[in-house]
Design a protein around this motif. Sequence first.
Motif, PDB file in Angstrom:
ATOM      1  N   UNK A  81      26.050  49.402  37.687  1.00 46.09           N
ATOM      2  CA  UNK A  81      26.147  50.807  37.314  1.00 46.09           C
ATOM      3  C   UNK A  81      25.655  50.983  35.877  1.00 46.09           C
ATOM      4  N   UNK A  82      25.262  52.224  35.567  1.00 49.77           N
ATOM      5  CA  UNK A  82      24.961  52.564  34.176  1.00 49.77           C
ATOM      6  C   UNK A  82      26.068  53.441  33.597  1.00 49.77           C
ATOM      7  N   UNK A  83      27.143  53.623  34.361  1.00 48.94           N
ATOM      8  CA  UNK A  83      28.285  54.397  33.884  1.00 48.94           C
ATOM      9  C   UNK A  83      28.895  53.693  32.666  1.00 48.94           C
ATOM     10  N   UNK A  89      33.878  48.041  30.413  1.00 48.94           N
ATOM     11  CA  UNK A  89      34.852  47.133  31.036  1.00 48.94           C
ATOM     12  C   UNK A  89      34.239  45.759  31.274  1.00 48.94           C
ATOM     13  N   UNK A  90      33.008  45.740  31.757  1.00 46.53           N
ATOM     14  CA  UNK A  90      32.320  44.469  32.008  1.00 46.53           C
ATOM     15  C   UNK A  90      32.022  43.762  30.684  1.00 46.53           C
ATOM     16  N   UNK A  91      31.612  44.517  29.669  1.00 45.22           N
ATOM     17  CA  UNK A  91      31.341  43.943  28.350  1.00 45.22           C
ATOM     18  C   UNK A  91      32.569  43.208  27.810  1.00 45.22           C
ATOM     19  N   UNK A  92      33.711  43.853  27.900  1.00 47.98           N
ATOM     20  CA  UNK A  92      34.948  43.242  27.373  1.00 47.98           C
ATOM     21  C   UNK A  92      35.343  41.991  28.150  1.00 47.98           C
ATOM     22  N   UNK A 108      39.247  41.502  24.480  1.00 45.31           N
ATOM     23  CA  UNK A 108      39.600  42.715  25.218  1.00 45.31           C
ATOM     24  C   UNK A 108      39.273  43.995  24.455  1.00 45.31           C
ATOM     25  N   UNK A 109      39.076  43.904  23.144  1.00 45.89           N
ATOM     26  CA  UNK A 109      38.701  45.078  22.345  1.00 45.89           C
ATOM     27  C   UNK A 109      37.184  45.204  22.188  1.00 45.89           C
ATOM     28  N   UNK A 110      36.441  44.260  22.761  1.00 47.24           N
ATOM     29  CA  UNK A 110      34.994  44.298  22.674  1.00 47.24           C
ATOM     30  C   UNK A 110      34.434  43.629  21.431  1.00 47.24           C
TER      31      UNK A 110
END
Length: 145
Positions: A81-83, A89-92, A108-110
Amino acid sequence: MDCLMFFDSGIISDTFNKIAAPAADGIIAFNIEKPLAELPGGKKFMEDYTKAKFAAPYENYGHFGYDAVGVIMDDVNRAKSTDRAKVIDVLRATKGYHGVIGETTFDEKGQTQNKLITAFISEDGKWLSYEKADLQIVDKKIVKK
């Protein structure tokens, strides 16, 4: 020079050394990385960049930008997705992305968990890691080893 000059990473560039010329010798800066050639994908990045014949040098942050785009593209693919919220969420949850700078993991905070800090010194128009340079600090002065 009658004083030591210390800066953070923004000054570390070929452009700075070109403009400052010999006046740059002995300036020390700290950066959030190791020398590019010593990073896992550094030499290949440098070779590929040179082969591509870009008009501007990659300077101090080119490889970080390259890895940042790589991480985001990987996250978009994994999120299917590009959402924005889904990609965040995936990045974290990113663990062990392999890029130019090595393995990147986020909490978890990125925030990145990479821990790379190196002291650099400008010498003869190049930024070298302080440990490998011929210049050093002795009694608050820059001298040749």
